[in-house]
Design a protein around this motif. Structure first.
Motif, PDB file in Angstrom:
ATOM      1  N   SER A 138      10.249  -5.471 -21.668  1.00  0.00           N
ATOM      2  CA  SER A 138       8.811  -5.321 -21.903  1.00  0.00           C
ATOM      3  C   SER A 138       8.115  -6.627 -21.552  1.00  0.00           C
ATOM      4  N   SER A 139       6.804  -6.598 -21.515  1.00  0.00           N
ATOM      5  CA  SER A 139       6.053  -7.824 -21.227  1.00  0.00           C
ATOM      6  C   SER A 139       6.152  -8.785 -22.407  1.00  0.00           C
ATOM      7  N   SER A 140       5.698 -10.007 -22.168  1.00  0.00           N
ATOM      8  CA  SER A 140       5.693 -11.019 -23.211  1.00  0.00           C
ATOM      9  C   SER A 140       4.239 -11.397 -23.498  1.00  0.00           C
ATOM     10  N   ALA A 141       4.033 -12.518 -24.157  1.00  0.00           N
ATOM     11  CA  ALA A 141       2.663 -12.915 -24.509  1.00  0.00           C
ATOM     12  C   ALA A 141       2.510 -14.413 -24.417  1.00  0.00           C
ATOM     13  N   LEU A 142       1.269 -14.809 -24.167  1.00  0.00           N
ATOM     14  CA  LEU A 142       0.903 -16.223 -24.253  1.00  0.00           C
ATOM     15  C   LEU A 142      -0.167 -16.296 -25.338  1.00  0.00           C
ATOM     16  N   ILE A 143       0.095 -17.104 -26.349  1.00  0.00           N
ATOM     17  CA  ILE A 143      -0.849 -17.167 -27.472  1.00  0.00           C
ATOM     18  C   ILE A 143      -1.290 -18.603 -27.704  1.00  0.00           C
ATOM     19  N   PHE A 144      -2.596 -18.756 -27.845  1.00  0.00           N
ATOM     20  CA  PHE A 144      -3.160 -20.033 -28.278  1.00  0.00           C
ATOM     21  C   PHE A 144      -3.644 -19.834 -29.710  1.00  0.00           C
ATOM     22  N   TYR A 145      -3.109 -20.617 -30.624  1.00  0.00           N
ATOM     23  CA  TYR A 145      -3.570 -20.569 -32.015  1.00  0.00           C
ATOM     24  C   TYR A 145      -4.587 -21.704 -32.139  1.00  0.00           C
ATOM     25  N   TRP A 146      -5.851 -21.346 -32.230  1.00  0.00           N
ATOM     26  CA  TRP A 146      -6.909 -22.356 -32.225  1.00  0.00           C
ATOM     27  C   TRP A 146      -7.624 -22.428 -33.569  1.00  0.00           C
ATOM     28  N   GLY A 147      -7.723 -23.628 -34.114  1.00  0.00           N
ATOM     29  CA  GLY A 147      -8.624 -23.841 -35.235  1.00  0.00           C
ATOM     30  C   GLY A 147     -10.000 -24.040 -34.620  1.00  0.00           C
ATOM     31  N   ILE A 148     -10.992 -23.253 -35.028  1.00  0.00           N
ATOM     32  CA  ILE A 148     -12.335 -23.296 -34.425  1.00  0.00           C
ATOM     33  C   ILE A 148     -13.349 -23.751 -35.482  1.00  0.00           C
ATOM     34  N   LYS A 149     -14.115 -24.774 -35.149  1.00  0.00           N
ATOM     35  CA  LYS A 149     -15.025 -25.326 -36.157  1.00  0.00           C
ATOM     36  C   LYS A 149     -16.396 -24.624 -36.167  1.00  0.00           C
ATOM     37  N   LYS A 150     -16.361 -23.322 -36.184  1.00  0.00           N
ATOM     38  CA  LYS A 150     -17.601 -22.545 -36.217  1.00  0.00           C
ATOM     39  C   LYS A 150     -17.258 -21.116 -36.605  1.00  0.00           C
ATOM     40  N   GLN A 151     -18.246 -20.373 -37.092  1.00  0.00           N
ATOM     41  CA  GLN A 151     -17.997 -18.954 -37.361  1.00  0.00           C
ATOM     42  C   GLN A 151     -18.868 -18.109 -36.440  1.00  0.00           C
ATOM     43  N   PHE A 152     -18.306 -17.010 -35.973  1.00  0.00           N
ATOM     44  CA  PHE A 152     -19.022 -16.144 -35.030  1.00  0.00           C
ATOM     45  C   PHE A 152     -19.276 -14.786 -35.667  1.00  0.00           C
ATOM     46  N   ARG A 153     -20.539 -14.511 -35.941  1.00  0.00           N
ATOM     47  CA  ARG A 153     -20.859 -13.242 -36.611  1.00  0.00           C
ATOM     48  C   ARG A 153     -20.595 -12.038 -35.716  1.00  0.00           C
ATOM     49  N   GLN A 154     -20.674 -12.257 -34.392  1.00  0.00           N
ATOM     50  CA  GLN A 154     -20.493 -11.108 -33.489  1.00  0.00           C
ATOM     51  C   GLN A 154     -19.021 -10.724 -33.316  1.00  0.00           C
ATOM     52  N   LEU A 155     -18.102 -11.500 -33.924  1.00  0.00           N
ATOM     53  CA  LEU A 155     -16.681 -11.167 -33.803  1.00  0.00           C
ATOM     54  C   LEU A 155     -16.165 -10.500 -35.075  1.00  0.00           C
ATOM     55  N   ASP A 156     -15.120  -9.689 -34.899  1.00  0.00           N
ATOM     56  CA  ASP A 156     -14.522  -8.987 -36.032  1.00  0.00           C
ATOM     57  C   ASP A 156     -13.062  -9.442 -36.182  1.00  0.00           C
ATOM     58  N   LEU A 157     -12.274  -8.694 -36.954  1.00  0.00           N
ATOM     59  CA  LEU A 157     -10.861  -9.045 -37.125  1.00  0.00           C
ATOM     60  C   LEU A 157     -10.097  -8.901 -35.797  1.00  0.00           C
ATOM     61  N   HIS A 158     -10.240  -7.739 -35.153  1.00  0.00           N
ATOM     62  CA  HIS A 158      -9.581  -7.489 -33.862  1.00  0.00           C
ATOM     63  C   HIS A 158     -10.653  -7.389 -32.773  1.00  0.00           C
ATOM     64  N   ASN A 159     -10.541  -8.224 -31.759  1.00  0.00           N
ATOM     65  CA  ASN A 159     -11.515  -8.200 -30.655  1.00  0.00           C
ATOM     66  C   ASN A 159     -10.779  -8.194 -29.336  1.00  0.00           C
ATOM     67  N   ILE A 160     -11.305  -7.398 -28.396  1.00  0.00           N
ATOM     68  CA  ILE A 160     -10.726  -7.370 -27.047  1.00  0.00           C
ATOM     69  C   ILE A 160     -11.808  -7.701 -26.033  1.00  0.00           C
ATOM     70  N   PHE A 161     -11.493  -8.622 -25.150  1.00  0.00           N
ATOM     71  CA  PHE A 161     -12.399  -8.948 -24.043  1.00  0.00           C
ATOM     72  C   PHE A 161     -11.721  -8.462 -22.768  1.00  0.00           C
ATOM     73  N   PHE A 162     -12.205  -7.317 -22.271  1.00  0.00           N
ATOM     74  CA  PHE A 162     -11.539  -6.687 -21.127  1.00  0.00           C
ATOM     75  C   PHE A 162     -11.760  -7.440 -19.818  1.00  0.00           C
ATOM     76  N   SER A 163     -10.804  -7.230 -18.898  1.00  0.00           N
ATOM     77  CA  SER A 163     -10.934  -7.791 -17.550  1.00  0.00           C
ATOM     78  C   SER A 163     -11.770  -6.846 -16.706  1.00  0.00           C
ATOM     79  N   GLU A 164     -12.196  -7.350 -15.566  1.00  0.00           N
ATOM     80  CA  GLU A 164     -12.983  -6.545 -14.619  1.00  0.00           C
ATOM     81  C   GLU A 164     -12.082  -5.509 -13.955  1.00  0.00           C
TER      82      GLU A 164
END
Ligand code: FAD
Length: 490
Positions: free
Chosen positions: A306-332
């Motif tokens: 099966s495929s694998s994954a590349l994950i960046f675990y980022w601490g982000i110093k801001k909160q984004f109201r437009q984001l939820d628990l699970h978010n997907i940003f699709f490709s073109e």
């Protein structure tokens, strides 16, 4: 009592330990790492906590079942909540689609945001339910390697209904028939990635997956995903299971093709009546049974991973109201993305990004005013690519894409970072090529080609976990434990 040794404290190893302890076995689990969980573990950094691997929790009943088996109340030490919104999808043209769990609300959202009618998603989900009803009993809950499975009437009925489970066309082709809007086809195609497969190749039978998410629901465990591991380890310990960490097993010891025990690094031989390997089946044979090359199931071990994954675990110093628990940003261009993964064994410059933020539900997971971003893209399994180069390029592309979508320079907001890539997935969890879900399901025969939960050549050797039948992902790994324990009997 008879003694069982389990190799690895992944979720399936822990579940098998619980089931065998309930049956009266003396159970010891040997884990190479310093903590339990395997892929289902956690990372802590600078006041942020991240679930390291799985983030989507489906079929919680399989966890509850383990507490019930042990005579405990399911909600006493492990709790979770159902999500009313399963996932938020962001499309390159700026459209945002919220996948509500409630079908009518989801259908209304789709007709508002896409050119598809509410009826389309309903038909699609009904099809998904039908596939589930035909397949679940046989393909998921039983061994496909036991004669008794095929002798049952239910199984025969399932196997004879292969056309009804859509095994003869690709998932993408089927999804084109359900939806007219490209956005909805992309939504539906993405479910192939739930077991690391390619929607342009995998059989449409995999359209069973949305039923698990939409019908049975998506959940968030209180305290985060790692609570699944921790609460089950505690349950196992209450049942008398002994866990040994930092204890890599180097050999399975046989005598006349029958299991005698295991050899543990710096500890030596420990005898057992049965051994259950929760280690990737590939490494079980190639490393733990390397002295017995004649027993190698070559055809099974040659299968595409099966495929694998590349994950960046980022601490982000801001909160984004437009984001939820699970978010997907699709490709073109989804097809191009999968061609990169599966044909070129590389990463496209416009990958679909999955962004999970557990601090949306579990405030303790990030310092005040911050968020813990688990930013993941699908990538090929590890075949010796130049990962350092690929990771540097992907990081740049991901930051650029998220910055554009969210109208903010994301690179500036990252206060700490950890990275997991196919190499480290392979070395930390002993998963061959760093694949997330064992073998791929890119062929209609994949279900039958997975390794059995019991060795046909070595007496008293069993297998559980995501690399063997019925497959990868937490629910299936938990079901593998059930199949093993049913097979072992009393
Ligand atoms: P593993 O987690 O593979 O653990 C095996 C354990 O055995 C490890 O701890 C290893 O150290 C130990 N071991 C191996 N060999 C030896 C040895 N010789 N001696 C001692 N110990 C040994 N699933 C979902 O359901 N939802 C998701 O959202 C999801 N997302 C995922 C995202 C990522 C990034 C990853 C990596 C996986 C994801 N999965 C998801 C898949 C899921 O994590 C796995 O299918 C499941 O956790 C596999 O469990 P397992 O029991 O097979 O063991």
């Amino acid at each position: 009592p008879k003694k069982a040794i389990i190799i690895g404290a992944g979720i399936a190893g822990i579940a098998t330990a619980i089931r065998l302890a309930v049956k009266g076995f003396e159970v010891e689990v040997f884990e190479a790492n310093s903590c339990p969980g395997g892929k289902l573990s956690e990372i802590k950094q600078n006041g942020f906590r991240f679930d390291a691997g799985p983030s989507l929790f489906t079929m919680p009943q399989y966890v509850d079942e383990l507490f019930a088996l042990a005579g405990e109340k399911p909600n006493a030490s492990f709790t979770y909540q159902k999500l009313s919104m399963v996932c938020r999808y962001f499309y390159p043209d700026g459209t945002k689609v919220d996948a509500f769990n409630e079908t009518n609300a989801f259908a209304a959202e789709i007709s508002k945001k896409t050119s598809d009618q509410p009826g389309a998603i309903k038909k699609y989900l009904e099809n998904s339910k039908r596939i589930y009803q035909i397949t679940n009993h046989v393909f998921l809950k039983k061994s496909l390697h036991r004669l008794s499975t095929y002798l049952s009437f239910k199984t025969l009925k399932s196997v004879l209904r292969l056309t009804q489970i859509d095994a003869f066309r690709s998932m993408h082709k089927a999804n084109h028939a359900f939806f007219t809007d490209k956005k909805m086809v992309q939504y539906a195609d993405r479910f192939a990635t739930y077991n690391g497969s390619n929607p342009f190749k995998a059989p449409a039978t995999l359209n069973v997956i949305p039923h698990l998410e939409q019908h049975f629901g998506a959940y968030f465990p209180d305290g985060g995903m790692y609570q699944i591991t921790l609460s089950l380890v505690e349950l196992a310990e209450r049942l008398g299971v002994k866990f040994h960490y930092n204890s890599p097993i180097e050999k399975i010891v046989l005598e006349k093709n029958s299991v005698k025990g295991v050899k543990i690094v710096e500890r030596g031989f420990v005898s057992a009546d049965i051994v259950i390997s929760n280690s990737d089946v590939y490494f079980t044979y190639k490393k733990l049974l390397s002295e017995y090359p004649k027993l190698l199931p070559k055809r099974i071990l040659r299968q595409e991973r099966s495929s694998s994954a590349l994950i960046f675990y980022w601490g982000i110093k801001k909160q984004f109201r437009q984001l939820d628990l699970h978010n997907i940003f699709f490709s073109e261009d989804y097809q191009k993305e999968f061609e990169h993964i599966w044909q070129q064994k590389s990463i496209s410059d416009d990958p679909t990004i999955y962004l999970n933020i557990s601090s949306k539900y579990e405030k303790k997971d990030a310092p005040e005013g911050c968020e813990n971003w688990f930013t993941m893209i699908n990538v090929p399994s590890n075949q010796g690519q130049n990962w350092d180069k690929l990771i540097a390029e992907a990081r740049k592309d991901i930051i650029q894409k998220l910055s554009k979508a969210l109208g903010e320079d994301i690179g500036e907001l990252i206060v700490c970072e950890s990275i997991l890539d196919p190499r480290s997935i392979e070395s930390k969890t002993f998963s061959y090529q760093g694949s997330l879900y064992g073998t791929s399901s890119n062929s209609q025969f994949a279900a039958f080609l997975r390794h059995s939960n019991k060795s046909s050549k070595i007496k008293n050797l069993f297998f559980c976990g995501g690399s063997v039948h019925p497959g990868g992902g937490i629910p299936l790994a938990l079901l593998s434990a059930k199949i093993v324990s049913d097979w072992i009997g009393k």
